[in-house]
Structures are given as structure tokens and as C-alpha cells.
Design an enzyme around this catalytic site. Structure first.
Site, PDB file in Angstrom:
ATOM      1  CE  LYS A 280     -33.203 -14.715 -10.335  1.00 53.88           C
ATOM      2  NZ  LYS A 280     -34.277 -14.091  -9.626  1.00 53.88           N
TER       3      LYS A 280
ATOM      4  CD  GLU B 221     -22.253 -14.166 -18.038  1.00 54.13           C
ATOM      5  OE1 GLU B 221     -21.980 -14.638 -19.167  1.00 54.13           O
ATOM      6  OE2 GLU B 221     -22.237 -12.973 -17.776  1.00 54.13           O
TER       7      GLU B 221
ATOM      8  CB  CYS C 281     -59.759  -1.637  14.022  1.00 57.30           C
ATOM      9  SG  CYS C 281     -58.165  -0.917  13.591  1.00 57.30           S
TER      10      CYS C 281
ATOM     11  CE  LYS D  65     -30.263 -12.522 -12.528  1.00 58.14           C
ATOM     12  NZ  LYS D  65     -30.382 -11.766 -11.284  1.00 58.14           N
TER      13      LYS D  65
ATOM     14  CB  CYS E 140     -59.280   2.941  15.490  1.00 56.74           C
ATOM     15  SG  CYS E 140     -60.301   1.974  14.359  1.00 56.74           S
TER      16      CYS E 140
ATOM     17  CG  ASP F 240      -2.005  -0.999   1.124  1.00 63.06           C
ATOM     18  OD1 ASP F 240      -2.004  -1.731   0.103  1.00 63.06           O
ATOM     19  OD2 ASP F 240      -2.834  -1.082   2.033  1.00 63.06           O
TER      20      ASP F 240
ATOM     21  CB  CYS G 111     -58.810   3.566  11.266  1.00 62.10           C
ATOM     22  SG  CYS G 111     -57.521   2.516  11.977  1.00 62.10           S
TER      23      CYS G 111
ATOM     24  CE1 TYR H 241     -25.501  -7.002 -17.563  1.00 54.72           C
ATOM     25  CE2 TYR H 241     -24.871  -7.205 -15.272  1.00 54.72           C
ATOM     26  CZ  TYR H 241     -25.696  -6.685 -16.237  1.00 54.72           C
ATOM     27  OH  TYR H 241     -26.698  -5.841 -15.892  1.00 54.72           O
TER      28      TYR H 241
ATOM     29  CG  ASP I  60     -29.388 -10.313  -6.103  1.00 58.37           C
ATOM     30  OD1 ASP I  60     -29.811  -9.670  -7.074  1.00 58.37           O
ATOM     31  OD2 ASP I  60     -30.098 -10.645  -5.143  1.00 58.37           O
TER      32      ASP I  60
ATOM     33  CB  CYS J 251     -60.350  -1.162  10.175  1.00 54.62           C
ATOM     34  SG  CYS J 251     -60.813   0.306  11.112  1.00 54.62           S
TER      35      CYS J 251
HETATM   36  S1  IVH Z   1     -26.968 -10.450 -18.752  1.00 57.47           S
HETATM   37  C1  IVH Z   1     -30.722  -8.405 -20.696  1.00 57.47           C
HETATM   38  N1  IVH Z   1     -25.363 -11.418 -17.002  1.00 57.47           N
HETATM   39  O1  IVH Z   1     -29.493  -9.657 -13.558  1.00 57.47           O
HETATM   40  C2  IVH Z   1     -29.937  -8.032 -19.554  1.00 57.47           C
HETATM   41  N2  IVH Z   1     -27.136 -10.074 -16.206  1.00 57.47           N
HETATM   42  O2  IVH Z   1     -32.295 -10.329 -13.554  1.00 57.47           O
HETATM   43  C3  IVH Z   1     -28.560  -8.578 -19.671  1.00 57.47           C
HETATM   44  N3  IVH Z   1     -27.133  -9.761 -13.770  1.00 57.47           N
HETATM   45  O3  IVH Z   1     -30.501  -6.894 -15.451  1.00 57.47           O
HETATM   46  C4  IVH Z   1     -28.318  -9.421 -18.544  1.00 57.47           C
HETATM   47  N4  IVH Z   1     -25.336 -10.963 -13.377  1.00 57.47           N
HETATM   48  O4  IVH Z   1     -28.553  -6.601 -13.757  1.00 57.47           O
HETATM   49  C5  IVH Z   1     -26.449 -10.672 -17.181  1.00 57.47           C
HETATM   50  N5  IVH Z   1     -23.825 -12.342 -15.591  1.00 57.47           N
HETATM   51  C6  IVH Z   1     -24.887 -11.595 -15.776  1.00 57.47           C
HETATM   52  C7  IVH Z   1     -25.562 -10.985 -14.697  1.00 57.47           C
HETATM   53  C8  IVH Z   1     -26.698 -10.224 -14.955  1.00 57.47           C
HETATM   54  C9  IVH Z   1     -26.290 -10.223 -12.834  1.00 57.47           C
HETATM   55  C10 IVH Z   1     -28.314  -8.919 -13.505  1.00 57.47           C
HETATM   56  C11 IVH Z   1     -28.500  -7.794 -14.499  1.00 57.47           C
HETATM   57  C12 IVH Z   1     -29.838  -8.057 -15.127  1.00 57.47           C
HETATM   58  C13 IVH Z   1     -30.507  -8.836 -14.045  1.00 57.47           C
HETATM   59  C14 IVH Z   1     -31.667  -9.639 -14.577  1.00 57.47           C
END
Ligand code: IVH
Length: 705
Positions: free
Chosen positions: A339, A114, A433, A116, A436, A34, A472, A252, A118, A467
């Protein structure tokens, strides 16, 4: 140092610092300590202090230069930001593939898989390589400019390497990829890049699970999960806050056409410009996709990932086929979010409380012994209504199974009766209720009732307890919370509203707009500064478009979508207020019960008075342009019966609406077209009887064009 030398030195420093940043933040492989990094940064800052005109927008010193904004500016996306449809099982994935096969008979393709992660979708624009603008998705068409905050994210380069000089190929050379393939894409892309001024890429803003846990500890469990924390952080007006949240960006999608022919090439190019990406796994068929899914799921459960991952993204690998498949509704047909199965856990229901909603609906809420489900602690779950409790056979004290799937709010899915001790107690909805003491009425909710479009009163079938007291205080409080939320006056949260009400400053939402700084500043725990902030944010948000105003009124069954439909149909508040029931009823998408509720709302004297006071106290409603529909189906009512080969039901619905037509569910003399798919129901016969025009799928699809 003379300026000329300083300039050369500064450029070298920038390049060096940027490379170290990449090693440290993207590759997680720091090459220097660093101290070395800091020392180089200090030297650059010193040069920039001496020669301010040497400061360039891509200098690392520009990551947090910005001052807090008043508000976010809206930006229109050059290309719509789509989202993805979900699949939750192998069967649903198979259904998806079957649909693609019907659309692309004779073609063969592969899949890119790939993780996903969140977080929050963002679009980044680079001009001549320099990062100039970043935005949120918003509604897909218009998002918010969050450039300042994105600049604080260390995995985002402020400048792309348009020469594609990257030389660490290892991450690219998995799954049968060779350096030759990488060189080939680069060679193809370079001349295109030279002619391309703007490059758009998309990716996810994320928060590491460990940073989320730390933040939540500091902030008293303010955020439900890392995704909300990331979204909340990137939407801060002061970039210093975003900086302190240590967000991460992960690419992505390469939106701009730089000659990429498949998904691997798309990602390889992102990586070659030094953007952080995962290299996709190429699967020959769904079997391999399923195997990839199982491995990722196992890894995730064993805690391998720093980020919350809610599934995998699977998409057609070949770009030409992907593009040809096109878009249905809000999602590309060629991609899907597969999912992970819902996470489940068991816990004990310690009590059942009853909450009073905006329309007086009494909702039973299970209070549970806190339990962690998929990384989030859950202590409450809505039970919707008495019938849902009966359906579950739930008693207070029961051991239950709770689940949470992705973004879905937690639900109790099962009771484990064998765990009973005999001390469990039955629950009954109160006769009066709980807030109230007002009379409570039991009302039937038809299973096809309107709340599906976002109005209150939904969630489950059966009967609702309501109610009946119009005054209320609980209802009143919820109405205020709803309005403040709809107006986006975020400084005034539920606790503050309750306090103002208790202090006698407000009795309804209209009073909020008449508040003065002095009213608030004298309250204990408030003071000048926070009073000023509150008043300023009320002032800043009192001008609203008509649709938002209508939504904010909290009319029964009127969610955001219906409010938009009403605003674009009537264009002004006066016209809506005076509208006859038949006119409201005739608006596409607005069903009988909803129309009646809207009509009746504007017949009640106290509602009209409330609106009048809102306006008198300074709320300004901006009239909206009446949207005239266009497309080949304008004014046409269309019914679809049976299964279509190329479109799902939802897609067909979207397509009809996009073509300006009205999607209706039953056939009458007023119907213009009945589209007949495979295994049609009685609707086809009825259409024949009534002489309504019948279309097969091909004719229908032709008509849409
Ligand atoms: S491709 C058409 N690849 O998931 C949109 N999306 O539920 C292109 N996300 O809007 C999506 N990882 O924000 C893609 N490897 C990935 C992703 C990804 C997360 C998110 C993205 C998308 C949302 C849809």
C-alpha cells in the site's frame, strides 16, 4: 428481411457493436462516431423487435433489460474469494519475502506487479463463453448475485472470444514479451478451452474519480469515496441506477485453469478473450518491485490515473510456486497488497464535540476545518477518549496533522505546537451527559479489553467516560440505529428514526416492527408511497438468523463475530438466555469480560422485556444449526510461544481454529499442547513444569494435517 437473413445480419451487428464497444470503453480509442454506433444498435434493436426469438443473452440490447429485483439472491462461490494481506513498507515486503523463502527453500521465483485499484471485488462466470452470472465477494464463501447490474458495465463483454482471435498485441509485448510467447499460450489454451464449459474470472468494479465527483455533487456528498460509490451503485436493486453510474470493470484473475503457467500468461489469456486487464510488470527481485512502486506512486500523485489506486499488488509470478504456497487465513501467501504510505495533511481543530454511543460511551470528536486528504474531504476525526487527547497534547484551535491510509478512518496523528497563537483552549470531558444531563462515570479500559472483535467501546486505551442513565435518549437512538442496520432495513436511516421518535411513533426499536402505513403516511414530507416502502422493507427484513438477532441487541462487547459464535454454540435464543456464566465463558474465543457482559444482559428485566416485545411485534428469529467442529484438534487447547518459521502468529491462530482447536494465550493445566518456536518465552518453561505436552514446529504442522 426474411428471418434467415435477419439472423445473419443480427449476428454481424452484434459482433461489430461489441468490437466498437471494446474500442471505445476498454481501449478508450473510438474508431467511429457515436452516431455510427447508435445507428448500428438501432438496427439490431429493430431486428430483435421484429423477431424476438433472435434476442440472445449476449445481445447488447440485453445490457439493461432487467426489471428491479426485490432482493439479491445469495450465491456460493465455487472457489473461495480471498483477499490480500497488506504491507506498508519495504521492510514489511522484505519480511514477506523472507517468509516465502522459508517456505520454499531452494526455489527461485519472480514477482508480478500491477496497480491495485480501489473498488469492489467481483466474480464473473461465463458458460460456453456467455456471461451468465456475476457476484460480489460477500464473506468469501457466499456472495450476492449482481448479474443484472454487472451487465450494465460496458467494459464487461457479454460474450468471451473463446477462439482467442485478438490481434492487437501491443499491450502484451512490453518488458521483453514477444508475440511468440503470446502465440504459445494461446496454442496451449485453445484445446483446454474447447473442453471447458465454465470460465470464472475475477476483477474489480470501479468508478472513475471524475464520475464520482459528478455523482457526489448531484447527491449532496452522499459517498465518502469512489470505492463506496461503486459499491453502493452495484448493490442497487434497480439496474437502471447502476447503468446511470457509469461503472467500469477491470479484470485481475483467471480462476479457471486454461493452462496458464505464470501471471503474465494468466493476464494475456484474459486479454485474448477480450476482457479488460492490465498487463503485469515482471520484476526480478524486490529491488525492482520497489522501483515499480515508486514510479506508480509518483504517477498517481501527479494525477495520471482515472481511478483511485491504493497501492500495488505483488505476487509470485510462477503459478506452480504460487499454488504451493497456499492460503493462510483469508489471503494467499504468495500475494500481497503493497500500500501507498498514508496521506497526510494539516488543518485546524475548530471544536471538540462529544458523541454518546450505544452503551453510553462518550467519544470526543474533533471538528476540523475541512481538508482534502488523498482525494477525500475530512472534517471529523474520532479522538477515542480523554487520554488520547492528552497523549496528543491537543487543544481546541490547534493546527494538527491528519492522516488517512487506504480504508482506514481518518486520524489526528500529531499536533503542531509551534503554530499556536495563545488563544487555544483546553478540552475537558463533560461531567454530565451532553444529551440527557445524566451522571457520567469514568471507567478504566484494560488494554487487552475485548472490543477488538467488533463490539462497541473500543478504539484506544485508557479510560472511558460513560453516561449512566439507562434511559438516555442518545443511547436509545444509537441502539435503534444499530438494530435497524443489523436487520438491514436500509429505508429507515438515522434521520427517519429520529423523526419517528420525535413524532412519538416509537420509543425503542421494538416499536419499529409495530408501525403501520397510516402512522407514517400522515407525517409531513412522507406520503403514501414512502410509507409503503418503509413498511415493506421492515416486513421483508423481520426474519433474521439467530446470530444477527444477537448482534442486533447491541450487547456490550458483542460484535458480529461473537454473535456468530454464540449462535452456533447455543442454536436457539432460549438456550442462550438461560445459559450459565460458566457455559458462556467456556466457549472458545469468548473471554471473561465478554461472557460476563452477555450473562448480565440476560439477567436484566428490561432487556428481557425488550426481547419479548421484539418477538411479539413480529420479529422472527430463525434458529441456527449448532455447528459441530471437526478437525484433528477438536477440543484441544493450544498455546504457541516464540517465533515460528513457516507461520506468522495470525496464520498459526487461523490454522489451529481451522483444525477445530482453541487458541489460548496462557498455559495452564488445561492446556493440551504448547508449541515452541524460536526464542520462546516463559510459557515453554511453565509447560514443562506443568507437564503439558510440548511440540516443536514440525510436529505441530504435522498435527494440523
Ligand atoms: S489479486 C486473492 N489484483 O484488492 C485475491 N486484487 O485487498 C486476488 N484488487 O480482493 C487479488 N486490484 O478486490 C488483485 N490487481 C489486483 C487488484 C486486486 C484490486 C482488490 C481485490 C482484492 C483486494 C484485496
Amino acid at each position: 428481411m426474411i428471418k434467415h437473413e435477419a439472423k445473419i445480419r443480427a449476428e454481424k451487428l452484434k459482433k461489430q457493436i461489441d468490437e466498437l464497444r471494446y474500442r471505445y470503453h476498454v481501449l478508450d480509442d473510438p474508431q467511429v462516431t457515436d452516431e455510427v454506433y447508435d445507428s448500428l444498435t438501432r438496427e439490431l434493436r429493430e431486428i430483435e423487435r421484429q423477431y424476438p426469438d433472435l434476442v440472445t443473452p449476449d445481445s447488447p440490447s440485453q445490457r439493461v433489460g432487467g426489471t428491479p429485483l426485490d432482493k439479491f439472491v445469495k450465491v456460493r462461490h465455487a472457489r473461495r474469494m480471498l483477499s490480500l494481506n497488506d504491507a506498508f513498507s519495504e521492510q514489511e515486503m522484505q519480511d514477506w519475502e523472507d517468509r516465502l523463502k522459508r517456505l520454499e527453500p531452494g526455489s527461485t521465483w519472480h514477482y508480478a506487479c500491477e496497480p491495485k485499484f480501489d473498488g469492489l471485488a467481483t466474480s464473473l462466470i461465463f458458460e460456453n463463453g456467455v456471461f451468465v452470472r456475476g457476484a460480489t465477494r460477500g464473506d468469501g464463501f457466499v456472495g450476492e448475485d449482481i448479474t443484472q447490474n454487472l451487465k450494465t458495465i460496458q467494459t464487461i463483454p457479454l460474450k468471451l472470444d473463446l477462439e482467442l482471435t485478438r490481434d492487437d498485441f501491443d499491450p502484451y509485448l512490453k518488458n521483453g514479451k514477444t508475440k511468440r510467447m503470446f502465440d504459445e499460450v494461446r496454442k496451449r489454451a485453445l484445446p483446454i478451452i474447447r473442453k471447458t464449459e465454465r470460465i470464472e474470472v475475477r476483477g474489480e468494479v470501479l468508478m472513475r474519480i471524475k464520475d464520482f465527483n459528478k455523482l457526489n455533487k448531484r447527491e449532496n456528498n452522499k459517498f465518502a469515496n469512489p470505492r463506496n460509490a461503486a459499491a453502493g451503485s452495484i448493490r442497487q436493486l434497480d439496474p437502471k441506477i447502476a447503468l446511470s453510474r457509469k461503472l467500469v470493470w477491470h479484470g485481475y484473475q483467471l480462476v479457471t485453469d486454461l493452462g496458464q503457467k505464470n501471471h503474465w500468461e494468466e493476464h494475456a489469456l484474459l486479454g485474448a478473450m477480450w476482457l479488460p486487464v492490465q498487463l503485469p510488470f515482471g520484476a526480478e527481485n524486490l529491488e525492482e518491485v520497489f522501483r515499480f512502486m515508486k514510479n506508480r506512486s509518483r504517477e498517481r500523485d501527479s494525477g495520471k490515473y482515472d481511478f483511485e489506486m491504493d497501492g500495488i499488488v505483488v505476487q509470485v509470478y510462477e503459478r506452480d510456486i504460487f499454488e504451493r504456497l497456499g492460503v493462510a487465513g483469508k489471503a494467499p501467501r504468495g500475494a500481497i497488497a503493497y500500500k501507498f504510505a498514508a496521506k497526510k495533511a494539516t488543518t485546524v481543530v475548530e471544536d471538540i464535540l462529544v458523541q454518546v454511543g450505544r452503551q453510553g460511551n462518550l467519544t470526543p470528536i474533533a471538528v476540523m476545518k475541512p481538508v482534502e486528504v488523498g482525494g477525500v474531504t475530512i472534517a471529523h476525526a474520532s479522538l477515542h477518549n480523554e487520554d488520547e487527547i492528552k497523549r496528543l497534547g491537543l487543544k481546541i484551535g490547534d493546527t494538527v496533522v491528519v492522516q488517512r491510509a487506504g480504508d482506514v478512518i481518518p486520524q489526528i496523528v500529531e499536533v503542531l505546537p509551534k503554530m499556536r497563537s495563545g488563544r487555544e483552549k483546553d478540552f475537558h470531558m463533560p461531567k454530565t451527559c451532553p444529551v440527557c444531563g445524566g451522571k457520567v462515570e469514568r471507567r478504566a479500559i484494560a488494554s487487552s479489553s475485548p472490543p477488538a472483535r467488533g463490539g462497541e467501546g473500543g478504539g484506544g486505551r485508557g479510560a472511558a467516560h460513560v453516561c449512566l442513565n439507562p434511559k438516555c435518549p442518545a443511547k436509545n437512538l444509537r441502539v435503534m440505529e444499530h438494530l435497524v442496520n443489523a436487520f438491514e432495513i436500509y429505508t429507515v436511516g438515522p434521520k427517519i428514526i429520529e423523526r419517528f421518535k420525535d413524532e412519538g411513533l416509537i420509543t425503542d426499536a421494538a416499536d419499529i416492527f409495530a408501525l403501520k402505513k397510516e402512522d407514517i403516511a400522515v407525517l409531513e414530507r412522507f406520503g403514501e408511497k414512502s410509507a409503503e416502502n418503509i413498511i415493506a422493507s421492515i416486513e421483508a427484513h423481520k426474519q433474521v438468523p439467530l446470530s444477527k438477532f444477537i448482534y442486533a441487541l447491541g450487547i456490550l462487547h458483542v460484535g458480529e463475530e461473537t454473535a456468530i459464535d454464540l449462535a452456533s454454540h447455543f442454536g436457539s435464543l432460549e438456550k442462550l438466555q438461560k445459559a450459565q456464566l460458566s457455559e458462556i465463558d467456556a466457549i472458545p474465543n469468548i473471554g471473561g469480560a465478554v461472557a460476563k457482559s452477555i450473562y448480565e444482559y440476560f439477567r436484566e428485566a428490561h432487556n428481557l422485556k425488550y426481547i419479548e416485545r421484539l418477538l411479539k411485534n413480529g420479529v422472527e428469529v430463525k434458529s441456527q444449526k449448532i455447528q459441530t467442529k471437526s478437525g484433528p484438534l477438536v477440543g484441544k487447547k493450544v498455546v504457541v510461544t516464540g517465533t515460528l518459521q513457516t507461520l506468522s502468529r495470525e496464520e498459526a491462530k487461523e490454522a489451529v481454529r481451522a483444525a477445530g482447536g482453541d487458541w489460548v494465550s496462557s498455559v495452564s493445566r488445561n492446556t493440551d499442547y504448547v508449541v515452541v518456536g524460536e526464542n520462546p518465552g516463559s510459557k515453554a518453561e511453565k509447560a514443562r513444569d506443568l507437564g503439558v505436552k510440548i511440540l516443536d514446529e514440525t510436529e505441530f504442522v504435522k498435527l494440523l494435517k
